[in-house]
Design a protein around this motif. Sequence first.
Motif, mmCIF file in Angstrom:
data_model
loop_
_atom_site.group_PDB
_atom_site.id
_atom_site.type_symbol
_atom_site.label_atom_id
_atom_site.label_comp_id
_atom_site.label_asym_id
_atom_site.label_seq_id
_atom_site.Cartn_x
_atom_site.Cartn_y
_atom_site.Cartn_z
ATOM 1 N N VAL A 63 -68.921 -142.512 -98.067
ATOM 2 C CA VAL A 63 -68.219 -142.236 -96.813
ATOM 3 C C VAL A 63 -67.641 -143.514 -96.217
ATOM 4 O O VAL A 63 -66.419 -143.641 -96.045
ATOM 5 N N PHE A 64 -68.514 -144.486 -95.933
ATOM 6 C CA PHE A 64 -68.051 -145.678 -95.214
ATOM 7 C C PHE A 64 -67.272 -146.628 -96.118
ATOM 8 O O PHE A 64 -66.118 -146.978 -95.838
ATOM 9 N N LEU A 65 -67.880 -147.060 -97.231
ATOM 10 C CA LEU A 65 -67.225 -148.054 -98.080
ATOM 11 C C LEU A 65 -66.013 -147.495 -98.815
ATOM 12 O O LEU A 65 -64.992 -148.181 -98.969
ATOM 13 N N GLN A 66 -66.088 -146.254 -99.264
ATOM 14 C CA GLN A 66 -64.931 -145.678 -99.931
ATOM 15 C C GLN A 66 -63.769 -145.500 -98.955
ATOM 16 O O GLN A 66 -62.608 -145.698 -99.296
ATOM 17 N N GLY A 67 -64.074 -145.139 -97.717
ATOM 18 C CA GLY A 67 -63.022 -145.047 -96.711
ATOM 19 C C GLY A 67 -62.366 -146.388 -96.442
ATOM 20 O O GLY A 67 -61.140 -146.481 -96.299
ATOM 21 N N ASP A 68 -63.168 -147.448 -96.391
ATOM 22 C CA ASP A 68 -62.600 -148.781 -96.203
ATOM 23 C C ASP A 68 -61.743 -149.205 -97.394
ATOM 24 O O ASP A 68 -60.721 -149.876 -97.230
ATOM 25 N N ALA A 69 -62.165 -148.822 -98.596
ATOM 26 C CA ALA A 69 -61.360 -149.149 -99.785
ATOM 27 C C ALA A 69 -59.995 -148.486 -99.728
ATOM 28 O O ALA A 69 -58.986 -149.065 -100.136
ATOM 29 N N LEU A 70 -59.932 -147.272 -99.199
ATOM 30 C CA LEU A 70 -58.657 -146.585 -99.078
ATOM 31 C C LEU A 70 -57.775 -147.186 -97.987
ATOM 32 O O LEU A 70 -56.551 -147.085 -98.048
ATOM 33 N N LEU A 71 -58.381 -147.820 -97.004
ATOM 34 C CA LEU A 71 -57.612 -148.408 -95.905
ATOM 35 C C LEU A 71 -57.075 -149.803 -96.225
ATOM 36 O O LEU A 71 -56.261 -150.332 -95.461
ATOM 37 N N VAL A 72 -57.513 -150.387 -97.325
ATOM 38 C CA VAL A 72 -57.135 -151.771 -97.629
ATOM 39 C C VAL A 72 -55.628 -151.931 -97.719
ATOM 40 O O VAL A 72 -55.042 -152.864 -97.157
ATOM 41 N N VAL A 129 -68.859 -134.157 -106.479
ATOM 42 C CA VAL A 129 -68.206 -135.233 -105.724
ATOM 43 C C VAL A 129 -68.322 -136.555 -106.468
ATOM 44 O O VAL A 129 -67.347 -137.325 -106.559
ATOM 45 N N PHE A 130 -69.481 -136.841 -107.023
ATOM 46 C CA PHE A 130 -69.669 -138.102 -107.744
ATOM 47 C C PHE A 130 -68.814 -138.145 -109.009
ATOM 48 O O PHE A 130 -68.231 -139.189 -109.350
ATOM 49 N N VAL A 131 -68.709 -137.029 -109.721
ATOM 50 C CA VAL A 131 -67.876 -136.978 -110.920
ATOM 51 C C VAL A 131 -66.402 -137.162 -110.555
ATOM 52 O O VAL A 131 -65.656 -137.882 -111.240
ATOM 53 N N LEU A 132 -65.956 -136.534 -109.486
ATOM 54 C CA LEU A 132 -64.565 -136.713 -109.048
ATOM 55 C C LEU A 132 -64.304 -138.147 -108.596
ATOM 56 O O LEU A 132 -63.200 -138.671 -108.783
ATOM 57 N N PHE A 133 -65.305 -138.782 -108.011
ATOM 58 C CA PHE A 133 -65.168 -140.185 -107.633
ATOM 59 C C PHE A 133 -64.934 -141.056 -108.865
ATOM 60 O O PHE A 133 -64.063 -141.932 -108.871
ATOM 61 N N LEU A 134 -65.698 -140.808 -109.930
ATOM 62 C CA LEU A 134 -65.498 -141.555 -111.172
ATOM 63 C C LEU A 134 -64.159 -141.206 -111.814
ATOM 64 O O LEU A 134 -63.484 -142.073 -112.376
ATOM 65 N N ALA A 135 -63.761 -139.927 -111.739
ATOM 66 C CA ALA A 135 -62.499 -139.511 -112.353
ATOM 67 C C ALA A 135 -61.309 -140.171 -111.677
ATOM 68 O O ALA A 135 -60.371 -140.614 -112.346
ATOM 69 N N GLN A 136 -61.316 -140.261 -110.360
ATOM 70 C CA GLN A 136 -60.192 -140.904 -109.675
ATOM 71 C C GLN A 136 -60.133 -142.393 -109.993
ATOM 72 O O GLN A 136 -59.049 -142.974 -110.078
ATOM 73 N N ASP A 137 -61.276 -143.007 -110.246
ATOM 74 C CA ASP A 137 -61.274 -144.415 -110.626
ATOM 75 C C ASP A 137 -60.628 -144.604 -111.993
ATOM 76 O O ASP A 137 -59.846 -145.539 -112.193
ATOM 77 N N GLN A 138 -60.929 -143.707 -112.937
ATOM 78 C CA GLN A 138 -60.322 -143.820 -114.267
ATOM 79 C C GLN A 138 -58.832 -143.537 -114.228
ATOM 80 O O GLN A 138 -58.040 -144.204 -114.900
ATOM 81 N N VAL A 139 -58.420 -142.554 -113.432
ATOM 82 C CA VAL A 139 -56.991 -142.262 -113.298
ATOM 83 C C VAL A 139 -56.260 -143.445 -112.693
ATOM 84 O O VAL A 139 -55.154 -143.803 -113.101
ATOM 85 N N GLN A 140 -56.876 -144.093 -111.721
ATOM 86 C CA GLN A 140 -56.259 -145.260 -111.102
ATOM 87 C C GLN A 140 -56.111 -146.401 -112.104
ATOM 88 O O GLN A 140 -55.095 -147.094 -112.125
ATOM 89 N N ARG A 141 -57.101 -146.584 -112.980
ATOM 90 C CA ARG A 141 -57.006 -147.636 -113.990
ATOM 91 C C ARG A 141 -55.847 -147.371 -114.953
ATOM 92 O O ARG A 141 -55.120 -148.276 -115.350
ATOM 93 N N VAL A 142 -55.671 -146.103 -115.343
ATOM 94 C CA VAL A 142 -54.575 -145.760 -116.245
ATOM 95 C C VAL A 142 -53.237 -146.002 -115.580
ATOM 96 O O VAL A 142 -52.297 -146.524 -116.187
ATOM 97 N N ARG A 143 -53.113 -145.666 -114.310
ATOM 98 C CA ARG A 143 -51.845 -145.861 -113.606
ATOM 99 C C ARG A 143 -51.531 -147.330 -113.422
ATOM 100 O O ARG A 143 -50.369 -147.734 -113.449
ATOM 101 N N VAL A 144 -52.558 -148.151 -113.223
ATOM 102 C CA VAL A 144 -52.325 -149.591 -113.058
ATOM 103 C C VAL A 144 -51.904 -150.221 -114.371
ATOM 104 O O VAL A 144 -50.984 -151.033 -114.431
ATOM 105 N N ARG A 145 -52.559 -149.840 -115.476
ATOM 106 C CA ARG A 145 -52.199 -150.407 -116.773
ATOM 107 C C ARG A 145 -50.833 -149.952 -117.233
ATOM 108 O O ARG A 145 -50.113 -150.680 -117.902
ATOM 109 N N GLY A 146 -50.443 -148.722 -116.899
ATOM 110 C CA GLY A 146 -49.165 -148.197 -117.349
ATOM 111 C C GLY A 146 -49.279 -147.588 -118.729
ATOM 112 O O GLY A 146 -50.317 -147.616 -119.377
ATOM 113 N N HIS A 147 -48.172 -147.045 -119.187
ATOM 114 C CA HIS A 147 -48.135 -146.401 -120.484
ATOM 115 C C HIS A 147 -47.793 -147.417 -121.563
ATOM 116 O O HIS A 147 -47.143 -148.416 -121.316
#
Length: 219
Positions: A63-72, A129-147
């Motif tokens: 709740v707290f730390l993940q919200g702060d990460a989104l606000l960065v 919720v925890f699985v979706l948290f991990l899934a969004q992290d992996q999706v973000q890594r793929v988007r940052v690396r690119g195709h």
Amino acid sequence: MESPAGRTPAPRALPYYVAFSQLLGLTVVAVTGAWLGAYRGGIAWESALQFNVHPLCMIIGLVFLQGDALLVYRVFRNEAKRTTKILHGLLHVLAFVIALVGLVAVFDYHRKKGIADLYSLHSWCGILVFVLFLAQDQVQRVRVRGHPGQRAGPAAGRLRRGRALHPDPRRLEAAPPGGRASALHGLQDADGGRQSQLPVTAEPGRGDGRRGQPCSPGR
């Protein structure tokens, strides 16, 4: 730091929204800690109070730390992109570690007490919720690396409705030499000066391909 010309002005009310979100998040953490201390006996790992570690860690991490990460990216929108990415990643990693400690605490508590795991709707929703948290992290890594094969740079992903910024040879052949040069020059500027120019071929009666110099009759 980015150049002043590239900075985006932040909304006037953004500092108030951020301050309110931090105050609300800290209030939730403080209320949860006070509830566990006053009504649940506190927290401890090697005792019957081990279960109380679970709600406190979940509130702090997911709740707290993940919200702060989104606000960065909103709060530090004018800082260097690398700096904001590092801070964003660190907050996400810290949120993951604290949430993982909360999960380990509740499963270990169930094991010691002989209680079955995942027996309620709350537990299944929490795992989801925890699985979706991990899934969004992996999706973000793929988007940052690119195709694979994607060219790096500001114009790497610059597409218009799925069409890359490359000229159509048939249209270039049908265009006058001046129009061809203008089109190629515009593509070069849009691509940051790295777009290779196609050769301008001469057409009968329209010059030899050099600007302003028609073909001589003997050629």
